[in-house]
Scaffold this active site. Structure first.
Site, PDB file in Angstrom:
ATOM      1  N   GLU A 193     -11.876  18.068  94.154  1.00  0.00           N
ATOM      2  CA  GLU A 193     -12.450  18.937  95.186  1.00  0.00           C
ATOM      3  C   GLU A 193     -12.977  20.244  94.598  1.00  0.00           C
ATOM      4  O   GLU A 193     -14.018  20.760  95.017  1.00  0.00           O
ATOM      5  CB  GLU A 193     -11.425  19.235  96.281  1.00  0.00           C
ATOM      6  CG  GLU A 193     -11.119  18.056  97.199  1.00  0.00           C
ATOM      7  CD  GLU A 193     -10.173  17.029  96.590  1.00  0.00           C
ATOM      8  OE1 GLU A 193      -9.618  17.292  95.504  1.00  0.00           O
ATOM      9  OE2 GLU A 193      -9.986  15.961  97.194  1.00  0.00           O
ATOM     10  N   HIS A 214      -2.909  15.910 106.746  1.00  0.00           N
ATOM     11  CA  HIS A 214      -4.218  15.342 107.090  1.00  0.00           C
ATOM     12  C   HIS A 214      -4.681  15.716 108.490  1.00  0.00           C
ATOM     13  O   HIS A 214      -5.602  15.100 109.000  1.00  0.00           O
ATOM     14  CB  HIS A 214      -4.184  13.817 106.990  1.00  0.00           C
ATOM     15  CG  HIS A 214      -4.333  13.282 105.606  1.00  0.00           C
ATOM     16  ND1 HIS A 214      -3.353  13.403 104.662  1.00  0.00           N
ATOM     17  CD2 HIS A 214      -5.353  12.631 105.001  1.00  0.00           C
ATOM     18  CE1 HIS A 214      -3.755  12.832 103.533  1.00  0.00           C
ATOM     19  NE2 HIS A 214      -4.971  12.356 103.706  1.00  0.00           N
ATOM     20  N   ILE A 244      -9.210  21.472 101.526  1.00  0.00           N
ATOM     21  CA  ILE A 244      -9.810  22.769 101.193  1.00  0.00           C
ATOM     22  C   ILE A 244      -8.958  23.495 100.156  1.00  0.00           C
ATOM     23  O   ILE A 244      -9.475  24.157  99.255  1.00  0.00           O
ATOM     24  CB  ILE A 244      -9.955  23.618 102.478  1.00  0.00           C
ATOM     25  CG1 ILE A 244     -11.180  23.142 103.265  1.00  0.00           C
ATOM     26  CG2 ILE A 244     -10.064  25.107 102.166  1.00  0.00           C
ATOM     27  CD1 ILE A 244     -11.266  23.750 104.653  1.00  0.00           C
TER      28      ILE A 244
END
Ligand SMILES: Cc1ncc(C[n+]2csc(CCOP(=O)(O)OP(=O)(O)O)c2C)c(N)n1
Lengths: 76, 820
Positions: free
Chosen positions: B530, B597, B557
C-alpha cells in the site's frame, strides 16, 4: 438426489443472473463439470455439478434473477 | 482472461539449489590517465570545483548553525541543517554521470546532491535553454535578482541562480526555489532534474519509482535516482519500492515496448550511521549494504558497493548502471560507501562514534584525495587549485551576504497574507481530458461487461415505483466503472492500479471488463504494498502523469500512512504550488469482515490538511464526483462503501445519465425537504436516515436530509441555511464518534448558526471501539432506531416516544469518561 445451489457470492452480494445453462434436463454430467454460468453485478461465475448423475430438474431459465441459496436445478 | 504464467507443480517441487551470484565490492580500478582520456581535463577539474562548491556551501551553513556567523556575516538560522561534509564525492560523482533530464530524489541530507545535480545540468544545458528556464521560473524574479546583485562577468549567473535558489529556500525566503515553503529538507528544482528531497527517511524511494514508471511509459530515455541513506534500508517503503521497480510483470506481461523494467536506480549514500544508530553491525542485519539486493530479484539489482570517497569511482558506477537501466534490465542498486564528518545535525555531539574513527576517515576526505590525484597527475597545478578554491569561497560568501539580508531577500510576509499557505494547499485546477488514448485493446462497446451495463435501466425504480434489482438497473459500482473507463479510454496519461485490479477487476469488481480494454501498462495489479502504491502514484503525478489508485479496504490506509499523511497531502503546499498531484485514491469502507475490515476512516483523513475528500452515497453522485475527482489536479481521496455498491439510483428520477458528466466537489445535496430538524448524513448513513425520516413523519416531525457528498471542502452554505430554518442539527456518520469530522461540522454550526439553534448539534457515529463481525455489525454502525432515539431524546423529548435502539440507555458522558 442433489441440489444445484447458488453459492455464497461474496460480501454484500445477494443475487445473480443466470447467464446460460450449459446442460439441459435429462443430460448426464460428471461431478465437476461446469453446468451453469451466472453473473453478479460484480463478476461472472461458473457453477459445477456437485455430483455425477442426470440433470433431473432445471428451475430457472437464462436471464432469470436468482438469490443466494436458491435451488436452480437437481441431479439424480 | 487468466494471465498464463502457469505454476507447474512438478517443476515447483523438483529439487535444486537457488543460486545467487557475487556482488562486486570496490572493483573500480581505472587509473587517472584512463579517466583523463574519457572525460578530458576540463571535466575532471569541474568535478573538483563542484565538490568545493558543495563543501563550502555546507561549511557556511555549519558555521551559521554553530557560531551564528560565517566569515563576517552574522545570521541566526533556526531551521535544520543535515550536512553531508565528507560525502561530496558521492553527490558530485553521481550528478556528473547523469543527464539533465535524469531525475534525482533525495533525503534530509541532500543539499549537496541537489547542488551537484544543478551544477551538472548547468554545464550540460544550452545557453538558450538555461535562459528560458531561468526567465520563466517565478516570472523571472530570481534571475533578475541575480543580475541586479552580482557581476555577470565575475560569477556565472546560472550557478548563482542555483545556489541562491537553494540557500534562499533553506533560509525560508520567498526567492527560494519553493518560496521558502519547503526549506532545507524539501528543496528541489525540477528543471535541473533535482526532484523533491524528503525529510521522511526512505520517503523518496517510492516516489522515485513512480517517476521512473513515468519515464518508462513515456519511453523518454532518462533514469530516476533515489538518493537514500543507509538507515533507510530498515524502512518498509524502501523494500516495497525495490520490489515495485523489479516486479516480474514488466518483462513477463507488459506489451511492447514497455516489456522491460522502469529505469530506476537506488543509490544508498552509505555513511554507516543513521543518526546515532549504526546500521552496519547494530541496527541492520546486512554485512554489506549491497547484500539487500540479493533478496529482491535474480539480477540482484545489479548491485555494487563502490567507493564514495572517489568521485570517479562513483561516476563510473552510475554511468554503467544508467546504461543497464536504459536497456531495460533494471532496477539497479548502488551502495556508495562514504563518511560524513559532520554530525547528523549540527547539535550532534558524536557520542556514538570515536574520535579515532573520525580521524581515520579524515585521510579519506574525498576532496583532499581527489585534489591530490589531480595534482599528482598534473591535471591541475597548485596555483590553479588555489584559484578555484578562492573563487568558490568568494562565490559562496557574496551570495550568502545577499540572501541573509532580510530587506533584500525577504520571506513571504505571512502577517500580511495570513492565509497564503492555505492558498498553496489546493490548486483547484480542472484538467481538460485529453483524447490521447490510442492504445485501447478493444472497442469499449464490444466488451461484455460494458454491454451488460448498457442493457440496464438507468433509474433504479420501475414505473410503478418498485425497486429494481442491481442486475437490472445501474448500480453504484457500475457508475464508478463508467466514470473511470471514460477517463482511461480517453486520457493516455492516466494509469490505474492497486491490488487485484486487473483480471479480478478490483476486489469489488469496479474494474471488471477493463482488462479487455486497457493495456497492462496502464491497468495493472500492484503488489500488496500500500505504501508503494501511493508513493509511486505521487512520483508518477509529479512527473506529469495522472493516476487512479485503489487501496481496496480503507482500513489499509494505515499501511500507507506516511505516503498519504506526509507526502500526498503535503507536496503541493511544500512546493508553494509548484507541484501538482492529480491523483485519485479510492478507498472502500468495508463491512462484514470485522474490526480490521469495516472501519469508516474518512475522519482520519479529513484531519489531514491537503486532501480533497469525497464520499458519495448514490450512483448518480458516485459517477459525477468520480469524474470530477479524475479531472481535478488536486489529490483526492474517494471513499466508497461496500454496503452501497449494489445500490441503484432512486433520487434522480432521470437515473444515472449514460453520458459523461461531473458534479462539483464541495457541494452537498438535499435529499428531502423538511422544516423541523436538519439531518446531515455522511456516506452510507444516508439510507438509515431516510428510513428514520419516514418514521418521523408519523410523529409529525418533518426532517430535512442533507447528504454531505464532499467532506473537504464541505458545503457549509447549504447546511447553515437549512439549520437557520430548522434550528436543529443531527449529524450521522459511520466513523467512530470521537474526533470525527462530524464533530468538526457540529462545532462550526454551533458557531455560525448559533442564534438560530434551538438545541446543541448532535453527532451519532460508531461507538468508540472496534467494529464487530458480520452478525453483530448492526450494533455498531448507526441504525434507524438509533437515529430515531436521538431525534426524540435530544431534540423532541416532549414527544415521549419509547426508545428502541441499542444505545437507548447509554450514558454517553460516563462512556466518554471511560475513554469509550
Ligand atoms: C520515518 C522517519 N523516521 C525517523 C526520522 C528521524 N531521522 C532523521 S534522519 C535519521 C537517520 C537517517 O539515517 P540514514 O538513512 O542513514 O541517513 P543519513 O542521516 O545517515 O544520511 C532519522 C532516524 C525521520 N526523519 N523519518
Amino acid at each position: 438426489m442433489t441440489d444445484i445451489i447458488i453459492p455464497n457470492l461474496g460480501n454484500e452480494i445477494s443475487e445473480a443472473e443466470i447467464t446460460e445453462w450449459l446442460v439441459g434436463a435429462g443430460e448426464e454430467v460428471e461431478e465437476g463439470d461446469v453446468v451453469l454460468l451466472i453473473s453478479t453485478t460484480k463478476t461472472a461465475l461458473e457453477i459445477e455439478a456437485p455430483v455425477s448423475g442426470k440433470i433431473s430438474q432445471i428451475n430457472f431459465s437464462d436471464g432469470d434473477l436468482v438469490q443466494v441459496g436458491d435451488v436452480v436445478g437437481r441431479i439424480e | 482472461m487468466p494471465k498464463n504464467i502457469p505454476i507447474d507443480p512438478i517443476k515447483t517441487f523438483s529439487k535444486s539449489v537457488l543460486k545467487s551470484s557475487g556482488i562486486p565490492i570496490h572493483q573500480y580500478q581505472k587509473s587517472i590517465q584512463e579517466e583523463l582520456k574519457i572525460y578530458g581535463k576540463e571535466n575532471l577539474i569541474e568535478l573538483l570545483r563542484h565538490m568545493y562548491i558543495v563543501r563550502e556551501f555546507e561549511t557556511m551553513l555549519n558555521s551559521f548553525k554553530t557560531k551564528g556567523s560565517y566569515k563576517n556575516i552574522e545570521y541566526i538560522y533556526n531551521g535544520p541543517a543535515h550536512l553531508s561534509i565528507g560525502q561530496e564525492a558521492a553527490a558530485v560523482g553521481s550528478a556528473f554521470a547523469l543527464k539533465t533530464e535524469d531525475k534525482i530524489f533525495g533525503s534530509h541530507r541532500s543539499h549537496g546532491e541537489m547542488i551537484a545535480k544543478g551544477l551538472s545540468a548547468i554545464n550540460n544545458l544550452s545557453r538558450n535553454k538555461l535562459n528560458s528556464i531561468m526567465d520563466t521560473h517565478h516570472d523571472g524574479k530570481l534571475i533578475s535578482y541575480i543580475h541586479k546583485n552580482f557581476n555577470n562577468k565575475e560569477f556565472n549567473d546560472a550557478e548563482m541562480f542555483l545556489l541562491t535558489g537553494v540557500l534562499a529556500e533553506i533560509f525560508m525566503r520567498e526567492l527560494g526555489f519553493n518560496k521558502g515553503m519547503g526549506g532545507s529538507m524539501h528543496a528541489f528544482f525540477t528543471p535541473f532534474g533535482a526532484f523533491p528531497n524528503n525529510a521522511i527517511v526512505g520517503g523518496s524511494s517510492g516516489i522515485a519509482v513512480g517517476a521512473a514508471l513515468h519515464a518508462h511509459l513515456k519511453q523518454n530515455k532518462s533514469i530516476c535516482v533515489a538518493n537514500l541513506g543507509d538507515g533507510s534500508t530498515g524502512c518498509g517503503l524502501v523494500w516495497e519500492a525495490m520490489n515495485f521497480a523489479a516486479m516480474g510483470q514488466y518483462k513477463n506481461l507488459w506489451p511492447k515496448p514497455f516489456n522491460n523494467n522502469p529505469p530506476m536506480l537506488f543509490c544508498f549514500m552509505n555513511n554507516f550511521y543513521a543518526m546515532g544508530g549504526q546500521t552496519l553491525g547494530e541496527t541492520m542485519s546486512w554485512d554489506r549494504l549491497s547484500r539487500i539486493a540479493s533478496g529482491v530479484n535474480p539480477e540482484q539489482l545489479h548491485a555494487e558497493t563502490v567507493n564514495g570517497s572517489d568521485p570517479l569511482s562513483v561516476a563510473d558506477a552510475v554511468i554503467r548502471k544508467r546504461n543497464i537501466l536504459l536497456e531495460g534490465t533494471g532496477p539497479a542498486l548502488l551502495d556508495i560507501e562514504c563518511y560524513r564528518f559532520s554530525g547528523h545535525s549540527t547539535t550532534d555531539t558524536n557520542a556514538y562514534r570515536s574520535r579515532e574513527e573520525i580521524k581515520d576517515w579524515k585521510s579519506f576526505d574525498p576532496i583532499e584525495l581527489y585534489s591530490q590525484k589531480l595534482l599528482e597527475a598534473d591535471i591541475i597545478d597548485k596555483k590553479n587549485l588555489d584559484n578555484i578554491i578562492e573563487k568558490v569561497q568568494n562565490q559562496i560568501e557574496i551570495l550568502t551576504s545577499k540572501v541573509v539580508d532580510r530587506e533584500l531577500t525577504p520571506s513571504i510576509d505571512i502577517t500580511k497574507k495570513p492565509t497564503i499557505i492555505g492558498d498553496f494547499t489546493f490548486n483547484k485546477q480542472v484538467n481538460r481530458i485529453s483524447k490521447t488514448a490510442n492504445d485501447l485493446l478493444m472497442d469499449i462497446n464490444q466488451v461484455n461487461q460494458i454491454k451488460n451495463m448498457k442493457k440496464k435501466s438507468r433509474y433504479g425504480k420501475t414505473i410503478d415505483g418498485s425497486l429494481l434489482s442491481g442486475m437490472r438497473a445501474i448500480t453504484l459500482r457500475d457508475s464508478l466503472a463508467e466514470a473511470i473507463i471514460y477517463h482511461l479510454s480517453n486520457d493516455k496519461s492516466l494509469i490505474a492500479y492497486g491490488e487485484e485490479c486487473r483480471d479480478w477487476g478490483g476486489a469489488f469488481g469496479v474494474y471488471r471488463g477493463f482488462a479487455d480494454i486497457i493495456p497492462m501498462n496502464r491497468l495493472f495489479n500492484a503488489p500488496i504494498s500500500e505504501a508503494a502504491i501511493v508513493s509511486t502514484a505521487i512520483g508518477y503525478a509529479i512527473s506529469g502523469g495522472r493516476a487512479i489508485i485503489e487501496l481496496m479496504y480503507s482500513d489499509f490506509i494505515g499501511r500507507a500512512g506516511d505516503e498519504i499523511f506526509n507526502q500526498l497531502a503535503k507536496w503541493q503546499a511544500m512546493s508553494a504550488g509548484e507541484l501538482k498531484l492529480p491523483i485519485v485514491l479510492r478507498a472502500s469502507i468495508g463491512s462484514k469482515y470485522g474490526a480490521q475490515h469495516s472501519q469508516d476512516w474518512s475522519s482520519l483523513l479529513t484531519h489531514i490538511p491537503g486532501l480533497s475528500i469525497v464520499y458519495p452515497a448514490t450512483p448518480y453522485d458516485a459517477k459525477g464526483l468520480l469524474a470530477s475527482s479524475l479531472k481535478s489536479n488536486d489529490p483526492t481521496i474517494f471513499f466508497e462503501s461496500q454496503r452501497l455498491y449494489e445500490k441503484v439510483e432512486i433520487f434522480n428520477d432521470k437515473g444515472v445519465p449514460e453520458e459523461y458528466y461531473t458534479i462539483p466537489i464541495g457541494k452537498a445535496v438535499k435529499r428531502k425537504k423538511g422544516r423541523d430538524i436538519t439531518i446531515l448524513t455522511i456516506g452510507a448513513s444516508l439510507y438509515p436516515v431516510l428510513d428514520a425520516s419516514e418514521e418521523l413523519i408519523n410523529h409529525k416531525i418533518d426532517a430535512e436530509i442533507i447528504d454531505a457528498r464532499s467532506l473537504v471542502p464541505f458545503d457549509y452554505d447549504m447546511l447553515i441555511s437549512s439549520v437557520n430554518l430548522t434550528g436543529r442539527l443531527l449529524i450521522v456518520s459511520e466513523a467512530v464518534e470521537r474526533g470525527s469530522f462530524a464533530n468538526t461540522i457540529a462545532t462550526n454550526i454551533s458557531r455560525f448558526a448559533f442564534n438560530n439553534l434551538k438545541a446543541p448539534a448532535i453527532v451519532i457515529g460508531a461507538p468508540n471501539w472496534i467494529a464487530p463481525g458480520a452478525d453483530m455489525e448492526k450494533t455498531y454502525s448507526p441504525q434507524t432506531d438509533d437515529i430515531l432515539d436521538s431525534v426524540f431524546r435530544d431534540f423532541f423529548p416532549e414527544k415521549r416516544v419509547n426508545k428502541k435502539g441499542l444505545r437507548k440507555d447509554w450514558n454517553f458522558l460516563e462512556l466518554a469518561k471511560k475513554g469509550l
